[in-house]
Design a protein around this motif. Structure first.
Motif, PDB file in Angstrom:
ATOM      1  N   LEU A 131      46.094  41.145  26.629  1.00 14.49           N
ATOM      2  CA  LEU A 131      46.052  39.946  27.473  1.00 14.49           C
ATOM      3  C   LEU A 131      44.703  39.837  28.179  1.00 14.49           C
ATOM      4  CD1 LEU A 131      49.654  40.189  29.013  1.00 14.49           C
ATOM      5  CD2 LEU A 131      48.941  39.066  26.884  1.00 14.49           C
TER       6      LEU A 131
ATOM      7  N   TRP B 113      53.731  34.619  29.400  1.00 19.28           N
ATOM      8  CA  TRP B 113      52.310  34.389  29.101  1.00 19.28           C
ATOM      9  C   TRP B 113      52.002  32.960  28.680  1.00 19.28           C
ATOM     10  CZ3 TRP B 113      48.687  36.875  31.114  1.00 19.28           C
ATOM     11  CH2 TRP B 113      47.384  36.871  30.590  1.00 19.28           C
TER      12      TRP B 113
ATOM     13  N   HIS C 245      48.452  32.000  28.149  1.00 18.17           N
ATOM     14  CA  HIS C 245      47.058  31.916  27.684  1.00 18.17           C
ATOM     15  C   HIS C 245      46.976  32.201  26.194  1.00 18.17           C
ATOM     16  CE1 HIS C 245      42.681  32.695  27.571  1.00 18.17           C
ATOM     17  NE2 HIS C 245      42.668  31.854  28.577  1.00 18.17           N
TER      18      HIS C 245
ATOM     19  N   CYS D  51      47.316  31.812  33.285  1.00 15.36           N
ATOM     20  CA  CYS D  51      47.873  32.999  32.630  1.00 15.36           C
ATOM     21  C   CYS D  51      49.397  32.968  32.461  1.00 15.36           C
ATOM     22  CB  CYS D  51      47.474  34.244  33.414  1.00 15.36           C
ATOM     23  SG  CYS D  51      45.687  34.518  33.454  1.00 15.36           S
TER      24      CYS D  51
ATOM     25  N   HIS E 192      39.930  36.108  39.822  1.00 19.79           N
ATOM     26  CA  HIS E 192      40.928  35.474  38.953  1.00 19.79           C
ATOM     27  C   HIS E 192      41.594  34.246  39.583  1.00 19.79           C
ATOM     28  CE1 HIS E 192      41.205  39.465  36.575  1.00 19.79           C
ATOM     29  NE2 HIS E 192      40.420  38.622  35.956  1.00 19.79           N
TER      30      HIS E 192
END
Ligand code: HEC
Ligand code: HEC
Ligand code: HEC
Ligand code: HEC
Length: 226
Positions: free
Chosen positions: A99, A69, A71, A53, A37
């Motif tokens: 998510l 958040w 995204h 993110c 990630h």
């Protein structure tokens, strides 16, 4: 088909960038840096890690409990897991699972973030990593309440408010009840088994972000009293 091939090409190009961005001996343990990630090697992040993110301001609050958040969120409606022996009431994914699926169902690009989603729309997850692309009825159930009542109804599940578990390894470990270290608001989510930030994972490399090892099926036996 043409666009799928294009996405694959662009996706692979991104992956190669990340790999070549790693230097020998780079630390993978207990950090998101260098993990699956860490997208800081992609041109679209400008060298940042969290931005894909999260954002400190003006975050997207449409998913309940979403952590600042940034995204774009998936709008897919999935076939969820069911079986004659299932006791839990499984709903459409919410919370952390929603998510995760906002990249891992393959419908929203990894580089679709930043409110306007203007950063790009090129890198889509495909293949085994797109776990939600073919529905959720062939995946371990997620997004349901796992509590003492479910444990006693099932008869072969540990009580999540009683059974303790240690997640992580090395300098970063956490011990608590299943509810404390694996559930989110009492719900089983993708994040029950995986740590998105690679912090509390069982090994330094190759853990697939799992909180507990799957050697001997230890992760399964954490909750299932089989
Ligand atoms: C690939 C997406 C992704 C990236 C990149 C990412 N996070 Fe997260 N983060 C999440 C998700 C999903 C959650 C909610 C689920 C959870 O807590 O496991 C979360 C939760 C959090 C939380 C609240 C819960 C906790 O773990 O304490 C903090 C704080 C956080 N992230 C900080 C960061 C920081 C700082 C970075 C960059 C160094 C970062 N995150 C990078 C996806 C990401
Ligand atoms: C911003 C997009 C994004 C979000 C949000 C996201 N992921 Fe990922 N994830 C990726 C990408 C891209 C990869 C790398 C795929 C590859 O290397 O082939 C990945 C890889 C993984 C892997 C494989 C790790 C490995 O070492 O093989 C797991 C497990 C995973 N993600 C779980 C999660 C979970 C659980 C969440 C939510 C808590 C989440 N992801 C949220 C984009 C995302
Ligand atoms: C009950 C535990 C559990 C839950 C819940 C769970 N996973 Fe996993 N996941 C695993 C295990 C164990 C593996 C490694 C074995 C495998 O790949 O099938 C894995 C593997 C993965 C991989 C790597 C697949 C590959 O072939 O590289 C990804 C990506 C992933 N999970 C994402 C997710 C997402 C997204 C969710 C939520 C929709 C989720 N997981 C929910 C246990 C779980
Ligand atoms: C965080 C706790 C947890 C972990 C870890 C976990 N499970 Fe589960 N699992 C559950 C719960 C709770 C249910 C719902 C049981 C029910 O309602 O009947 C479930 C459901 C299932 C089901 C469906 C049962 C049915 O009746 O259809 C299977 C099969 C299963 N798990 C296997 C596994 C395997 C294999 C692993 C390891 C890869 C694993 N689980 C890891 C908690 C967990």
């Amino acid at each position: 088909m043409k666009s799928l091939a294009l996405n694959l090409k662009l996706y692979l190009a991104g992956a190669v960038l990340t790999i070549s961005g790693l230097t020998a001996g780079q630390v993978w343990a207990e950090t998101i840096t260098g993990s699956a990630h860490d997208f800081s090697g992609r041109t679209y992040t400008g060298g940042q890690i969290c931005v894909t993110c999260h954002t400190p301001h003006r975050s997207d609050v449409s998913v309940t409990d979403a952590p600042l958040w940034n995204h774009e969120n998936t709008v897919e409606v999935y076939t969820v897991y069911d079986s004659p022996s299932l006791d839990a009431t499984v709903s459409q994914p919410g919370g952390a699972s929603k998510l995760c699926l906002s990249c891992h169902d393959g419908s929203i690009a990894v580089d679709s973030f930043g409110g306007t989603q203007s950063a790009g729309n090129t890198e889509f997850l495909i293949g085994p990593k797109a776990v939600g692309a073919d529905g959720l009825n062939n995946d371990h159930p997620i997004s349901f309440t796992y509590d003492s009542t479910l444990a006693s109804t099932d008869g072969a599940l540990f009580d999540p408010s009683v059974k303790t578990v240690t997640i992580g390894s090395g300098a970063k470990t956490k011990t608590g009840t299943i509810a404390e270290v694996m559930l989110s608001n009492g719900n089983l989510q993708c994040s029950s088994c995986h740590d998105v930030h690679n912090n509390f994972t069982y090994a330094q490399t190759g853990s697939r972000l799992l909180k507990v090892t799957d050697a001997g099926s230890a992760i399964c036996l954490t909750c299932h009293d089989k």
